[in-house]
Design a protein around this motif. Structure first.
Motif, PDB file in Angstrom:
ATOM      1  N   ILE A  31       0.842  -1.197   0.000  1.00 44.23           N
ATOM      2  CA  ILE A  31       0.000   0.000   0.000  1.00 44.23           C
ATOM      3  C   ILE A  31       0.875   1.243   0.000  1.00 44.23           C
ATOM      4  N   HIS A  32       1.988   1.202   0.705  1.00 41.74           N
ATOM      5  CA  HIS A  32       2.967   2.291   0.744  1.00 41.74           C
ATOM      6  C   HIS A  32       2.334   3.610   1.183  1.00 41.74           C
ATOM      7  N   ARG A  33       1.558   3.563   2.266  1.00 45.30           N
ATOM      8  CA  ARG A  33       1.003   4.799   2.809  1.00 45.30           C
ATOM      9  C   ARG A  33       2.134   5.752   3.174  1.00 45.30           C
ATOM     10  N   GLY A  34       2.073   6.986   2.670  1.00 46.05           N
ATOM     11  CA  GLY A  34       3.125   7.959   2.924  1.00 46.05           C
ATOM     12  C   GLY A  34       2.623   9.150   3.717  1.00 46.05           C
ATOM     13  N   ASP A  35       3.265  10.298   3.518  1.00 47.65           N
ATOM     14  CA  ASP A  35       2.951  11.491   4.308  1.00 47.65           C
ATOM     15  C   ASP A  35       2.096  12.496   3.545  1.00 47.65           C
ATOM     16  N   ASN A  36       1.477  12.042   2.453  1.00 46.37           N
ATOM     17  CA  ASN A  36       0.595  12.877   1.622  1.00 46.37           C
ATOM     18  C   ASN A  36       1.358  13.984   0.897  1.00 46.37           C
ATOM     19  N   SER A  37       2.662  13.787   0.737  1.00 41.71           N
ATOM     20  CA  SER A  37       3.459  14.725  -0.042  1.00 41.71           C
ATOM     21  C   SER A  37       3.427  14.299  -1.508  1.00 41.71           C
ATOM     22  N   THR A 244      -0.537 -10.807  -4.279  1.00 39.25           N
ATOM     23  CA  THR A 244      -1.624  -9.843  -4.182  1.00 39.25           C
ATOM     24  C   THR A 244      -1.521  -8.697  -5.171  1.00 39.25           C
ATOM     25  N   GLY A 245      -0.332  -8.469  -5.738  1.00 38.98           N
ATOM     26  CA  GLY A 245      -0.148  -7.257  -6.523  1.00 38.98           C
ATOM     27  C   GLY A 245       0.121  -6.089  -5.588  1.00 38.98           C
ATOM     28  N   CYS A 246      -0.485  -4.933  -5.849  1.00 43.42           N
ATOM     29  CA  CYS A 246      -0.213  -3.765  -5.005  1.00 43.42           C
ATOM     30  C   CYS A 246      -1.406  -2.817  -5.002  1.00 43.42           C
ATOM     31  N   ALA A 247      -1.285  -1.761  -4.191  1.00 42.47           N
ATOM     32  CA  ALA A 247      -2.354  -0.759  -4.097  1.00 42.47           C
ATOM     33  C   ALA A 247      -1.937   0.576  -4.691  1.00 42.47           C
ATOM     34  N   ILE A 248      -0.811   0.618  -5.424  1.00 39.48           N
ATOM     35  CA  ILE A 248      -0.338   1.894  -5.957  1.00 39.48           C
ATOM     36  C   ILE A 248      -0.222   1.881  -7.481  1.00 39.48           C
ATOM     37  N   HIS A 249      -0.863   0.908  -8.122  1.00 43.12           N
ATOM     38  CA  HIS A 249      -0.840   0.889  -9.581  1.00 43.12           C
ATOM     39  C   HIS A 249      -1.739   2.010 -10.105  1.00 43.12           C
ATOM     40  N   PRO A 250      -1.327   2.697 -11.154  1.00 46.54           N
ATOM     41  CA  PRO A 250      -2.145   3.809 -11.674  1.00 46.54           C
ATOM     42  C   PRO A 250      -3.570   3.419 -12.051  1.00 46.54           C
ATOM     43  N   ARG A 251      -3.791   2.147 -12.372  1.00 44.70           N
ATOM     44  CA  ARG A 251      -5.135   1.730 -12.798  1.00 44.70           C
ATOM     45  C   ARG A 251      -5.960   1.128 -11.671  1.00 44.70           C
ATOM     46  N   GLY A 252      -5.444   1.109 -10.445  1.00 45.19           N
ATOM     47  CA  GLY A 252      -6.256   0.619  -9.344  1.00 45.19           C
ATOM     48  C   GLY A 252      -5.512  -0.277  -8.382  1.00 45.19           C
ATOM     49  N   ILE A 253      -6.287  -1.018  -7.595  1.00 44.02           N
ATOM     50  CA  ILE A 253      -5.781  -1.863  -6.522  1.00 44.02           C
ATOM     51  C   ILE A 253      -6.069  -3.320  -6.857  1.00 44.02           C
ATOM     52  N   THR A 254      -5.129  -4.198  -6.524  1.00 42.93           N
ATOM     53  CA  THR A 254      -5.398  -5.629  -6.631  1.00 42.93           C
ATOM     54  C   THR A 254      -5.198  -6.285  -5.275  1.00 42.93           C
ATOM     55  N   CYS A 255      -5.891  -7.385  -5.049  1.00 37.87           N
ATOM     56  CA  CYS A 255      -5.782  -8.104  -3.786  1.00 37.87           C
ATOM     57  C   CYS A 255      -6.250  -9.546  -4.008  1.00 37.87           C
ATOM     58  N   ILE A 256      -6.087 -10.367  -2.997  1.00 38.25           N
ATOM     59  CA  ILE A 256      -6.556 -11.748  -3.046  1.00 38.25           C
ATOM     60  C   ILE A 256      -7.585 -11.956  -1.945  1.00 38.25           C
ATOM     61  N   GLU A 257      -8.702 -12.538  -2.324  1.00 42.61           N
ATOM     62  CA  GLU A 257      -9.741 -12.887  -1.360  1.00 42.61           C
ATOM     63  C   GLU A 257      -9.754 -14.394  -1.133  1.00 42.61           C
ATOM     64  N   LEU A 258      -9.869 -14.776   0.119  1.00 42.89           N
ATOM     65  CA  LEU A 258     -10.117 -16.180   0.463  1.00 42.89           C
ATOM     66  C   LEU A 258     -11.529 -16.227   1.033  1.00 42.89           C
ATOM     67  N   THR A 259     -12.414 -16.850   0.286  1.00 41.34           N
ATOM     68  CA  THR A 259     -13.829 -16.862   0.657  1.00 41.34           C
ATOM     69  C   THR A 259     -14.374 -18.274   0.577  1.00 41.34           C
ATOM     70  N   PHE A 260     -14.716 -18.837   1.738  1.00 43.39           N
ATOM     71  CA  PHE A 260     -15.341 -20.162   1.786  1.00 43.39           C
ATOM     72  C   PHE A 260     -14.511 -21.210   1.050  1.00 43.39           C
ATOM     73  N   GLY A 261     -13.198 -21.183   1.280  1.00 44.05           N
ATOM     74  CA  GLY A 261     -12.316 -22.192   0.700  1.00 44.05           C
ATOM     75  C   GLY A 261     -11.834 -21.906  -0.698  1.00 44.05           C
ATOM     76  N   GLU A 262     -12.213 -20.761  -1.269  1.00 40.12           N
ATOM     77  CA  GLU A 262     -11.789 -20.384  -2.613  1.00 40.12           C
ATOM     78  C   GLU A 262     -10.904 -19.145  -2.580  1.00 40.12           C
ATOM     79  N   LEU A 263      -9.887 -19.125  -3.441  1.00 45.65           N
ATOM     80  CA  LEU A 263      -9.015 -17.973  -3.602  1.00 45.65           C
ATOM     81  C   LEU A 263      -9.361 -17.254  -4.895  1.00 45.65           C
TER      82      LEU A 263
END
Length: 302
Positions: A31-37, A244-263
């Motif tokens: 995610i690389h949360r910074g200082d809003n600079s 998971t990828g990342c949260a700072i790509h110019p086109r959006g955020i990617t992540c992995i969900e584990l839901t009821f035994g499925e990824l």
């Protein structure tokens, strides 16, 4: 070799957390949360990130942050990050108080697992506006890795950032942090982009992922990590490597969900309607895979 030893050590020593087909977990990293600079790359996707967290909290997910959540290589004080993104930390605090937050360190925030750091910087801060001490993440205890044990069949999933064993990002991390904080940060503010960023360096991605896969072949485990910024959801006939990828790509955020035994590999991005309205869309990028389909395999040793 060094990566294998580090991953072996993390697998042996990490906390084992049992999950089953009722578990709901979302994994995010980088995610690389910074200082809003100007150099805070998280700023471009902050609202997307907040929207995603609101969704996952409201439907009962546990949030697992797999390293580099905060940009402590460029920002000298954790409290600057908290002050820059107060609403984000309110959401993280909600997860924590619901016992649904696991925070894992990465190379850019490896300080958070050092003794005393969390208690001094991450639990509370002085709010200059209110004139009093306020909570940030009370009782938070970050770790370097966890291992999820899938109870239906005992499969183990190691979850860690993925930088372990690298010369610069692991063994020489203090030197790398010095260069980033006192040189690169100012070059970054001038508008230059990090040329060695793994999200753009395909050779670096492939080399790192080859190391992961070799370790998985030798251990018959599953691995969820980040670090390369390259999202990945393996098929059952492959080694069980997920990124998971990342949260700072110019086109959006990617992540992995584990839901009821499925990824599932999921993206969050902005879309427009024909009437010009902008909205946030959650998109499943690839057909989900079941944990139980990743059975133990015999690999050629070479």
């Amino acid at each position: 070799m060094f990566t294998a030893k580090r991953l072996d050590q993390l697998h042996r020593t990490s906390e084992k957390i049992h999950i089953d087909d009722h578990s709901q977990i979302v994994f995010m990293s980088d995610i690389h949360r910074g200082d809003n600079s100007v150099s805070d790359e998280f700023g471009q996707n902050r609202l997307l990130y907040e929207h995603a967290l609101h969704y996952y909290y409201s439907v009962g997910y546990t949030y697992v942050e797999i390293g580099d959540g905060d940009e402590l290589w460029e920002v000298s004080d954790y409290r600057y990050i908290v002050r820059a993104h107060p609403t984000v930390f309110e959401q993280l605090r909600d997860f924590l108080k619901s016992d649904r937050l696991i925070m894992i360190s990465g190379n850019h925030n490896n300080q958070i697992v050092k003794p005393g750091f969390a208690g001094k910087y991450m639990e509370n801060t002085y709010d200059e506006f209110l004139g009093e001490v306020t909570e940030i993440l009370p009782g938070i205890r970050p770790v370097e890795a966890v291992t999820f044990v899938y109870d239906p069949d005992g499969r183990e999933i190691l979850v860690t950032h993925g930088h372990q064993g690298e010369l610069v990002n692991d063994y020489l991390a203090p030197a790398a942090m010095f260069v980033n904080r006192y040189l690169w940060r100012f070059i970054h503010k001038a508008g230059f982009h990090y040329t060695a960023n793994p999200t753009k360096n395909r050779y670096k991605q492939a080399r790192r992922e080859k190391v992961y896969r070799k370790w998985l072949e030798n251990n018959n485990l599953m691995l969820i990590c980040g670090h390369t910024h390259h999202p990945r959801l393996s098929n059952p006939e492959e080694v069980a490597y997920f990124n998971t990828g990342c949260a700072i790509h110019p086109r959006g955020i990617t992540c992995i969900e584990l839901t009821f035994g499925e990824l599932s590999l999921v993206s969050w991005n902005l879309q427009t309607r024909q009437d010009g309205m902008i909205y946030v869309k959650r998109n499943v990028m690839k057909e989900p895979v079941r944990i139980e389909d990743f059975t133990e395999k015999e690999y050629d040793r070479y």
